[in-house]
Write an enzyme that holds these catalytic residues in place. Sequence first.
Site: not given
Length: 373
Positions: A216, A218, A248
């Site tokens: 998940h 970024r 996610h």
Amino acid sequence: MSNTRKIVTIFGTRPEAIKLFPLLHVLEADPRFDSRVLVSGQHRGMLDQVLEIAGITPHHDLDVMHPDQTLDALTARLLTGIGAVLDLEQPDWVVVQGDTATAMCGALAAYYRKLPVCHVEAGLRSGDVYHPWPEEVNRKVIGSFAALHAAPTETSADALRRENVDPAIVHVTGNTVIDALHWITARVAAEPGLVSGLSEVEARFAGKRIIGVTSHRRENFGVGMRNIANAIKRLAAREDVALIFPVHLNPNVRAIMNEELAALDNVALLEPLDYPHFARLLDICTLVLTDSGGVQEEAPALGKPVLVMRETTERPEGVEAGTAKLVGTDEDTIVREVERLLDDDAAYAAMAKAHNPFGDGKSAARIADLLAR
């Protein structure tokens, strides 16, 4: 005059809730404290699942999430919302955990009111302000003014002392995630029905070695996610392996994983798992492939090797102890390292039997005692 200390504990995401509910249980049961709970709702559904299983009812809920809001919009809503609650409650201590926007804004709002902050899981550092982003800066901000640093390990305590934090306010407490895992494992043993949602996929993959996957981060959005999906596709071609992947909710993860993996027989793409089911997944898998922080601490407590799909980790203790290994997001590297653990019994045993450096399950009681001083 009462000697009871009012504590406001602030959190908003599922990982924070998991790591703070053991402390909330201790504070609630201890007559030295008046415990108040403020949630931001930074993860909505996933947060509420943990609150429910742990029996935590928040006193304040900001419900800050809006679709596609920017980090600065989120930060503004958090800072003003938390500030209003602190003005109302007037606590003796504010407790935050880890490195989320909620934690950083909770600590900052407390600082603006000259309220002392206790930072649970203090001192984690990757040394790179963009990995993990924005978490590395969030925790450095909190670390610059917290009045009490509950460091999970000696490594994290050392990191704080190197930043000239007063050694008298740095304490090695262990990580509360191990307290939480002990609690949920005992609860599932007593109530097996809590994890019945995995029965179907467990039956479907009977006889196969299961790889648990989470992703998940970024900084992995885009090329990194595509590489991870391709690596999973190659691993799923093995007859002896099945991959269970709770995906996610973020569309940057979902779109790629559904497109690349949904049709594969040996891959189960699941909705995000609640805490009991996630603990069950860790229990039944052979190894874990993840870019999560918390999983690097949880899986070794159950003797499961962790391959970390990141370039850096702020939890080097696991790598040093041999329970975790950094593999990045290069497709060939991920496949090679997973297959090494699947095909080399000695390599697997070396990671599975390594000592878990993250705690003994008594961290919450230690933190409560520090707050009572």
